[in-house]
Design a protein around this motif. Structure first.
Motif, PDB file in Angstrom:
ATOM      1  N   LEU A   1      -0.758   1.485   7.625  1.00 32.23           N
ATOM      2  CA  LEU A   1      -0.648   0.672   6.418  1.00 32.23           C
ATOM      3  C   LEU A   1       0.790   0.252   6.147  1.00 32.23           C
ATOM      4  CD1 LEU A   1      -2.627  -0.260   4.079  1.00 32.23           C
ATOM      5  CD2 LEU A   1      -1.556   1.540   2.727  1.00 32.23           C
ATOM      6  N   THR A   2       1.746   1.143   6.370  1.00 29.93           N
ATOM      7  CA  THR A   2       3.147   0.833   6.092  1.00 29.93           C
ATOM      8  C   THR A   2       3.629  -0.333   6.932  1.00 29.93           C
ATOM      9  OG1 THR A   2       3.587   3.150   5.520  1.00 29.93           O
ATOM     10  CG2 THR A   2       5.482   1.761   6.055  1.00 29.93           C
ATOM     11  N   GLU A   3       3.290  -0.338   8.203  1.00 26.71           N
ATOM     12  CA  GLU A   3       3.702  -1.426   9.091  1.00 26.71           C
ATOM     13  C   GLU A   3       3.029  -2.730   8.701  1.00 26.71           C
ATOM     14  OE1 GLU A   3       5.346  -3.762  12.062  1.00 26.71           O
ATOM     15  OE2 GLU A   3       5.992  -1.878  11.158  1.00 26.71           O
ATOM     16  N   ALA A   4       1.763  -2.665   8.345  1.00 34.53           N
ATOM     17  CA  ALA A   4       1.053  -3.875   7.933  1.00 34.53           C
ATOM     18  C   ALA A   4       1.684  -4.451   6.672  1.00 34.53           C
ATOM     19  CB  ALA A   4      -0.418  -3.571   7.707  1.00 34.53           C
ATOM     20  N   CYS A   5       2.060  -3.576   5.726  1.00 34.45           N
ATOM     21  CA  CYS A   5       2.706  -4.056   4.505  1.00 34.45           C
ATOM     22  C   CYS A   5       4.036  -4.732   4.824  1.00 34.45           C
ATOM     23  CB  CYS A   5       2.939  -2.896   3.540  1.00 34.45           C
ATOM     24  SG  CYS A   5       1.437  -2.274   2.752  1.00 34.45           S
ATOM     25  N   ARG A   6       4.765  -4.178   5.792  1.00 38.86           N
ATOM     26  CA  ARG A   6       6.042  -4.789   6.174  1.00 38.86           C
ATOM     27  C   ARG A   6       5.817  -6.171   6.769  1.00 38.86           C
ATOM     28  NH1 ARG A   6       9.100  -5.924  10.245  1.00 38.86           N
ATOM     29  NH2 ARG A   6       7.538  -5.219  11.759  1.00 38.86           N
ATOM     30  N   GLN A   7       4.847  -6.287   7.662  1.00 37.01           N
ATOM     31  CA  GLN A   7       4.599  -7.562   8.332  1.00 37.01           C
ATOM     32  C   GLN A   7       4.094  -8.635   7.373  1.00 37.01           C
ATOM     33  OE1 GLN A   7       2.404  -7.572  12.014  1.00 37.01           O
ATOM     34  NE2 GLN A   7       3.255  -5.592  12.681  1.00 37.01           N
ATOM     35  N   PHE A   8       3.292  -8.234   6.390  1.00 30.56           N
ATOM     36  CA  PHE A   8       2.694  -9.204   5.466  1.00 30.56           C
ATOM     37  C   PHE A   8       3.453  -9.302   4.149  1.00 30.56           C
ATOM     38  CE2 PHE A   8      -0.579  -8.672   8.543  1.00 30.56           C
ATOM     39  CZ  PHE A   8      -1.397  -9.794   8.478  1.00 30.56           C
ATOM     40  N   ASN A   9       4.570  -8.571   4.059  1.00 29.75           N
ATOM     41  CA  ASN A   9       5.457  -8.632   2.895  1.00 29.75           C
ATOM     42  C   ASN A   9       4.710  -8.334   1.592  1.00 29.75           C
ATOM     43  OD1 ASN A   9       7.961  -8.997   1.638  1.00 29.75           O
ATOM     44  ND2 ASN A   9       7.536 -11.162   1.205  1.00 29.75           N
ATOM     45  N   VAL A  10       3.969  -7.240   1.577  1.00 28.29           N
ATOM     46  CA  VAL A  10       3.279  -6.792   0.381  1.00 28.29           C
ATOM     47  C   VAL A  10       3.655  -5.347   0.099  1.00 28.29           C
ATOM     48  CG1 VAL A  10       1.330  -8.369   0.598  1.00 28.29           C
ATOM     49  CG2 VAL A  10       1.227  -6.128   1.714  1.00 28.29           C
ATOM     50  N   GLU A  11       3.511  -4.934  -1.154  1.00 34.41           N
ATOM     51  CA  GLU A  11       3.836  -3.568  -1.561  1.00 34.41           C
ATOM     52  C   GLU A  11       2.556  -2.837  -1.957  1.00 34.41           C
ATOM     53  OE1 GLU A  11       6.597  -1.747  -1.695  1.00 34.41           O
ATOM     54  OE2 GLU A  11       7.902  -3.319  -0.884  1.00 34.41           O
ATOM     55  N   PRO A  12       2.297  -1.675  -1.367  1.00 37.77           N
ATOM     56  CA  PRO A  12       1.121  -0.914  -1.797  1.00 37.77           C
ATOM     57  C   PRO A  12       1.400  -0.221  -3.116  1.00 37.77           C
ATOM     58  CG  PRO A  12       2.333   0.336  -0.159  1.00 37.77           C
ATOM     59  CD  PRO A  12       3.048  -0.988  -0.300  1.00 37.77           C
ATOM     60  N   ILE A  13       0.364   0.065  -3.884  1.00 35.14           N
ATOM     61  CA  ILE A  13       0.504   0.835  -5.115  1.00 35.14           C
ATOM     62  C   ILE A  13      -0.314   2.119  -4.974  1.00 35.14           C
ATOM     63  CG2 ILE A  13       0.902  -1.161  -6.587  1.00 35.14           C
ATOM     64  CD1 ILE A  13      -2.030  -1.028  -7.434  1.00 35.14           C
ATOM     65  N   GLN A  14       0.140   3.153  -5.668  1.00 34.01           N
ATOM     66  CA  GLN A  14      -0.548   4.434  -5.640  1.00 34.01           C
ATOM     67  C   GLN A  14      -1.433   4.559  -6.875  1.00 34.01           C
ATOM     68  OE1 GLN A  14      -0.263   6.655  -3.045  1.00 34.01           O
ATOM     69  NE2 GLN A  14      -1.890   7.865  -3.982  1.00 34.01           N
ATOM     70  N   VAL A  15      -2.681   4.919  -6.675  1.00 27.69           N
ATOM     71  CA  VAL A  15      -3.633   5.050  -7.775  1.00 27.69           C
ATOM     72  C   VAL A  15      -4.338   6.395  -7.670  1.00 27.69           C
ATOM     73  CG1 VAL A  15      -5.684   4.113  -8.884  1.00 27.69           C
ATOM     74  CG2 VAL A  15      -4.014   2.567  -7.864  1.00 27.69           C
ATOM     75  N   GLY A  16      -4.488   7.073  -8.799  1.00 24.37           N
ATOM     76  CA  GLY A  16      -5.226   8.323  -8.813  1.00 24.37           C
ATOM     77  C   GLY A  16      -4.320   9.512  -9.036  1.00 24.37           C
ATOM     78  N   PRO A  17      -4.922  10.696  -9.031  1.00 26.64           N
ATOM     79  CA  PRO A  17      -6.339  10.957  -8.723  1.00 26.64           C
ATOM     80  C   PRO A  17      -7.266  10.612  -9.906  1.00 26.64           C
ATOM     81  CG  PRO A  17      -5.211  13.003  -9.230  1.00 26.64           C
ATOM     82  CD  PRO A  17      -4.155  11.938  -9.223  1.00 26.64           C
ATOM     83  N   PHE A  18      -8.505  10.238  -9.550  1.00 29.76           N
ATOM     84  CA  PHE A  18      -9.528   9.965 -10.562  1.00 29.76           C
ATOM     85  C   PHE A  18     -10.894  10.281  -9.969  1.00 29.76           C
ATOM     86  CE2 PHE A  18      -8.927   6.016  -8.233  1.00 29.76           C
ATOM     87  CZ  PHE A  18     -10.213   5.564  -8.006  1.00 29.76           C
TER      88      PHE A  18
END
Length: 494
Positions: free
Chosen positions: A368-385
């Motif tokens: 996921l980290t590499e994909a975010c770098r290539q597509f210039n997007v930032e992941p967000i952390q959600v949870g726990p729920f």
């Protein structure tokens, strides 16, 4: 970054005030606020339950509830809260009448010794001890009124206790009367919120459709974005429009004067100039293709016939040559994007689903980290729920400040996906509102089984109260005239 805040059971607030207040001891010497239009005019009932009037007058339960709620609000906020006060009091009075009638039908009579016990607290001194002096000082009429009021309250309370249990009468830890919640049910419900998950979420905003993609699509549909220089007169009546057309053709009235004096300006400003000038916008005004072709073929100064439009009837005039779509012009590109959002949302959605699928292909191989770098997007952390579909207040819910996740807890596909994934699995793209999102399961935990569950009985009782209130207020036995009477008699007081 988002967070998850455990919803404390103690913070759960359910609007059952109309029921809760009904079990209070009766209030004597009720003061009717002087807020009725016309001063001392006779108030009609605000409704009927099973043909019994729900009245606002001295000594009624309705009046006692109005006074109680007024005291809770406070004099400084009273005027702004009149409607809410009376609405809650009316609901409470209806419930009281419904419950009381049910008890009366059963033949129940309040025992004399029970009445006596409930009278005593009204004559306690400052030390909380019964005072014969206070009792003797009260007038007989006041004591009779108080006793009658308490009796009515106890009739209601009998029904309330039978339904919901008694808050004061218990055997050990169990309340007397009312429906009981099995321990196994409490344990089962409590366990529903214990398994919790955390995720990384990547989102693609479908409202940010790239202009270059819009240009590619627009060039293929360029005719829709041809701009027409037109003026228009619009009238509501077809005969009047036909007569006007003859006057225009005979030079009996100038087009500009007709705009000023007669036009309804459905599709123009006060100057008569057509506001929605693109062909696709004309398509929304003129539904007949022959008429549309006639309008778009007008030369400068030429008049159309009488055209049936979405609103009324119109006469169009050509003011200049048509302008082909120029996709170097940002205004035209913005018009293409606006059109696509309204009529080609599926095209936009497909674009982002394909983009998200490309992201998933990279993430599934390189992480996921590499994909975010290539597509210039930032992941967000959600949870726990926990799996809490619809955000029941009994459990914690998914919380996030990200707009992309608004309503996610009520999205069946999202919740099913989130709680069927394996650890570190990356989900397929899914549509959520105006976003395409991808999840990665990053954590699982089970809350301690030692969590306090003693308040679940309270929740069940509150939910039951809401259900009863809704049933009574929607009963065909209720004639509800509250709004009519309130706005006629209570809205013009000083």
């Amino acid at each position: 970054m988002s967070d998850n805040t455990k919803v404390s059971p103690k913070k759960i607030m359910i609007s059952v005030g109309s029921i809760i207040i009904l079990v209070l001891a009766a209030i004597s010497f009720i003061f009717i606020p002087a807020m009725v239009q016309g001063g001392g005019s006779e108030l009609p009932p605000l409704g009927y339950y099973n043909k019994k009037p729900i009245e606002y007058k001295q000594g009624t339960y309705f009046a006692s509830l109005v006074q109680f709620y007024s005291e809770q609000v406070g004099s400084e906020n009273l005027q702004a809260a009149y409607f809410d006060i009376f609405n809650m009091a009316f609901n409470g009075a209806v419930l009281n009448e419904a419950f009381s009638q049910a008890v009366d039908a059963s033949g129940y009579i309040v025992p004399k010794n029970l009445l006596d016990r409930n009278m005593l607290p009204y004559f306690y001194d400052e030390n909380g001890v019964y005072s014969q002096r206070l009792f003797n000082e009260a007038s007989n009429s006041a004591k009779i009124e108080l006793r009658n009021s308490i009796e009515k309250s106890l009739v209601f309370q009998r029904y309330n206790d039978d339904l919901f249990g008694s808050t004061s009468e218990k055997i050990g830890d169990y309340t007397m009367y009312g429906l009981k919640t099995p321990t196994s049910e409490v344990d089962f419900i409590s366990a529903m919120g214990k398994n919790q998950r955390s995720f990384q979420v990547v989102s693609f905003d479908m409202t940010a459709y790239p202009k270059e993609e819009a240009v590619v699509w627009g060039k293929d549909k360029a005719d829709l974005f041809t701009s027409y220089d037109l003026s228009v007169i619009s009238l509501a009546d077809e005969v009047a429009t036909n007569n006007l057309l003859k006057q225009l053709q005979n030079n009996e009235i100038l087009f500009e004067d007709a705009v000023t004096e007669l036009s309804r300006n459905y599709y123009s400003g006060t100057d008569g100039k057509l506001l929605n000038k693109y062909k696709y916008q004309l398509n929304n005004i003129v539904t007949d293709e022959t008429d549309l072709n006639a309008i778009t073929s007008l030369t400068e100064g030429a008049l159309s016939g009488v055209i049936a439009t979405t609103n009324g009837y119109s006469i169009f005039r050509g003011d200049g040559a048509a302008i082909p779509a120029n996709f170097e012009d940002d205004t035209v590109v913005d018009a293409v994007i606006s059109y696509m959002k309204s009529y080609e949302s599926g095209t936009i959605e497909t674009y982002y689903l394909d983009l998200a699928q490309d992201f998933w292909n990279v993430a599934s191989v390189s992480g996921l980290t590499e994909a975010c770098r290539q597509f210039n997007v930032e992941p967000i952390q959600v949870g726990p729920f926990p799996l809490n579909y619809g955000s029941s207040p009994l459990f914690s819910s998914m919380t996030s400040t990200e707009i992309a996740l608004d309503g996610a807890s009520s999205n069946e596909n999202f919740m099913k996906t989130a709680f069927s994934m394996q650890m570190d699995e990356i989900s397929s793209p899914m549509v959520l509102n105006n976003y395409v999102v991808i999840l990665k399961l990053t954590g699982e935990e089970v809350l301690s089984t030692d969590e306090d569950t003693t308040l679940f009985d309270t929740y069940v009782n509150q939910f039951d109260q809401v259900a009863v209130q809704n049933a009574v207020m929607s009963s065909d036995k209720l004639q509800n005239d509250f709004f009519t009477v309130f706005f006629q008699y209570f809205m013009n007081f000083e």
